[in-house]
Design an enzyme around this catalytic site. Structure first.
Site, PDB file in Angstrom:
ATOM      1  N   ASN A   9       0.880  -1.178   0.000  1.00 53.77           N
ATOM      2  CA  ASN A   9       0.000   0.000   0.000  1.00 53.77           C
ATOM      3  C   ASN A   9       0.913   1.223   0.000  1.00 53.77           C
ATOM      4  O   ASN A   9       1.508   1.543   1.020  1.00 53.77           O
ATOM      5  CB  ASN A   9      -0.895  -0.039   1.250  1.00 53.77           C
ATOM      6  CG  ASN A   9      -1.696   1.250   1.408  1.00 53.77           C
ATOM      7  OD1 ASN A   9      -1.759   2.078   0.501  1.00 53.77           O
ATOM      8  ND2 ASN A   9      -2.316   1.408   2.565  1.00 53.77           N
ATOM      9  N   LYS A  11       0.185   4.283  -0.271  1.00 52.19           N
ATOM     10  CA  LYS A  11      -0.393   5.484   0.348  1.00 52.19           C
ATOM     11  C   LYS A  11      -0.141   6.701  -0.548  1.00 52.19           C
ATOM     12  O   LYS A  11      -0.221   6.587  -1.760  1.00 52.19           O
ATOM     13  CB  LYS A  11       0.162   5.659   1.762  1.00 52.19           C
ATOM     14  CG  LYS A  11      -0.016   4.377   2.585  1.00 52.19           C
ATOM     15  CD  LYS A  11       0.225   4.532   4.056  1.00 52.19           C
ATOM     16  CE  LYS A  11      -0.036   3.212   4.758  1.00 52.19           C
ATOM     17  NZ  LYS A  11       0.078   3.286   6.216  1.00 52.19           N
ATOM     18  N   HIS A  94      -9.394   1.067   4.909  1.00 55.17           N
ATOM     19  CA  HIS A  94      -8.115   1.315   5.583  1.00 55.17           C
ATOM     20  C   HIS A  94      -8.339   2.321   6.713  1.00 55.17           C
ATOM     21  O   HIS A  94      -9.106   3.280   6.555  1.00 55.17           O
ATOM     22  CB  HIS A  94      -7.078   1.850   4.592  1.00 55.17           C
ATOM     23  CG  HIS A  94      -5.695   1.843   5.188  1.00 55.17           C
ATOM     24  ND1 HIS A  94      -5.269   2.811   6.070  1.00 55.17           N
ATOM     25  CD2 HIS A  94      -4.670   0.965   5.061  1.00 55.17           C
ATOM     26  CE1 HIS A  94      -4.030   2.515   6.450  1.00 55.17           C
ATOM     27  NE2 HIS A  94      -3.650   1.407   5.849  1.00 55.17           N
ATOM     28  N   GLU A  96      -6.747   4.725   7.748  1.00 52.05           N
ATOM     29  CA  GLU A  96      -6.502   6.141   7.422  1.00 52.05           C
ATOM     30  C   GLU A  96      -7.709   6.768   6.718  1.00 52.05           C
ATOM     31  O   GLU A  96      -7.971   7.955   6.886  1.00 52.05           O
ATOM     32  CB  GLU A  96      -5.209   6.262   6.594  1.00 52.05           C
ATOM     33  CG  GLU A  96      -3.978   6.063   7.488  1.00 52.05           C
ATOM     34  CD  GLU A  96      -2.762   5.486   6.795  1.00 52.05           C
ATOM     35  OE1 GLU A  96      -2.708   5.459   5.557  1.00 52.05           O
ATOM     36  OE2 GLU A  96      -1.842   5.030   7.517  1.00 52.05           O
ATOM     37  N   GLU A 166      -5.150  -4.871  10.551  1.00 48.72           N
ATOM     38  CA  GLU A 166      -4.123  -3.852  10.774  1.00 48.72           C
ATOM     39  C   GLU A 166      -4.428  -3.069  12.052  1.00 48.72           C
ATOM     40  O   GLU A 166      -5.241  -2.139  12.024  1.00 48.72           O
ATOM     41  CB  GLU A 166      -4.105  -2.855   9.612  1.00 48.72           C
ATOM     42  CG  GLU A 166      -3.767  -3.437   8.274  1.00 48.72           C
ATOM     43  CD  GLU A 166      -3.193  -2.361   7.338  1.00 48.72           C
ATOM     44  OE1 GLU A 166      -2.109  -2.595   6.821  1.00 48.72           O
ATOM     45  OE2 GLU A 166      -3.822  -1.303   7.166  1.00 48.72           O
ATOM     46  N   GLY A 172       2.818   2.318  10.770  1.00 46.66           N
ATOM     47  CA  GLY A 172       3.798   3.393  10.612  1.00 46.66           C
ATOM     48  C   GLY A 172       4.503   3.787  11.902  1.00 46.66           C
ATOM     49  O   GLY A 172       5.164   4.815  11.970  1.00 46.66           O
ATOM     50  N   SER A 212       3.649  -2.034  10.392  1.00 48.26           N
ATOM     51  CA  SER A 212       5.099  -2.101  10.623  1.00 48.26           C
ATOM     52  C   SER A 212       5.708  -3.457  10.240  1.00 48.26           C
ATOM     53  O   SER A 212       6.611  -3.959  10.899  1.00 48.26           O
ATOM     54  CB  SER A 212       5.438  -1.750  12.077  1.00 48.26           C
ATOM     55  OG  SER A 212       5.106  -0.394  12.341  1.00 48.26           O
TER      56      SER A 212
END
Ligand code: 13P
Length: 256
Positions: A9, A11, A94, A96, A166, A172, A212
């Site tokens: 991904n 991003k 996701h 985000e 996730e 991250g 991560s």
């Protein structure tokens, strides 16, 4: 046997030109690592060029999001029909997009159905915040996310769907879940799916871990029985580490 699936991904990284250079460099080293499915998910604007660059290879392309309507006055959004024929996969839900774009469980459900309607394969992302994790409510939270996401999704569509667990606190941050923790939650997701659809379809579904993931911890995740691959952010942005992730996945699953 579930075929492992490693998806990058990207991003909001890589211009179309950078994306094409990247996949050109990826082709050769990935050409021998065919025991795992490999997917790259660039930004929307890079999709046509990347799809073209990967034509004739078995590296798949995915989008990072999709709208649930076929068309309409939705500024800034991309309809599923616009992605059909261009990408195989689409990431839906996701964290985000849930956090910054207000995507709800209900919208995730609509997006999944819209994607399926247009022949796309959803990668459905779920996962809990640090607060929920520390309160010991991860299982219940993820169970609710899965039930909401799959509401009204017929069993016949399951084989086209991948789930990505996730945990938000691991994305991250450099702080990943342990292989065992991730395996436990992914096992619980499978139990929810078994309740909804029965044992056999639940066993057949592919569920990734994300958060991560890097070459150093990939074997720990991939040696877990319930974990079928990874959805990777940072470590998917470099050719060497992306290739290493795929190689480690194949080795850890005993596929070569
Ligand atoms: P990182 O691998 O950078 O933690 O990102 C994970 C992720 O959000 C993939 O979708």
């Amino acid at each position: 046997m579930r075929t492992p699936i490693i998806a990058g991904n990207w991003k909001m990284y890589k211009t179309p030109q950078e994306a094409v250079e990247f996949v050109q460099a990826l082709k050769e080293p990935l050409s021998t690592l065919t025991a795992a499915e490999r997917v790259v998910c660039p930004a929307f604007v890079a999709l046509p060029a990347v799809a073209e660059a990967l034509q004739g290879t078995d590296i798949a392309v995915g989008a990072q999001d999709v709208h649930w309507e076929d068309e309409g006055a939705y500024t800034g959004q991309v309809a599923p029909g616009m992605l059909a024929g261009l990408v195989k996969y689409v990431i839906i839900g996701h964290s985000e997009t849930r956090q910054y774009q207000g995507v709800t469980d209900e919208m995730v459900n609509w997006k999944i159905k819209a994607a399926l309607r247009h022949g796309l394969r959803p990668i459905v992302a779920v996962g809990e915040s640090l607060e929920i994790n520390e309160a010991g409510q991860t299982r219940e939270f993820v169970d609710r996310q899965i039930r909401a996401a799959f509401d009204g999704v017929p069993a016949s569509d399951l084989e086209r769907i991948v789930i990505a667990y996730e945990p938000i606190w691991a994305i991250g941050t450099g702080k990943s879940a342990s292989g065992e923790q991730a395996n436990t939650i992914i096992g619980a997701i499978r139990e929810t799916l078994a309740e909804l659809y029965g044992e056999a379809p639940a066993e057949a579904m592919r569920i990734q871990y994300g958060g991560s993931v890097k070459p150093e911890n990939m074997a720990e995740f991939m040696s877990q029985p319930h974990i079928d691959g990874a959805l990777v952010g940072g470590a998917s942005l470099k050719v060497d580490s992306f290739v290493a992730l795929v190689r480690i996945a194949i080795e850890a699953k005993g596929l070569r």
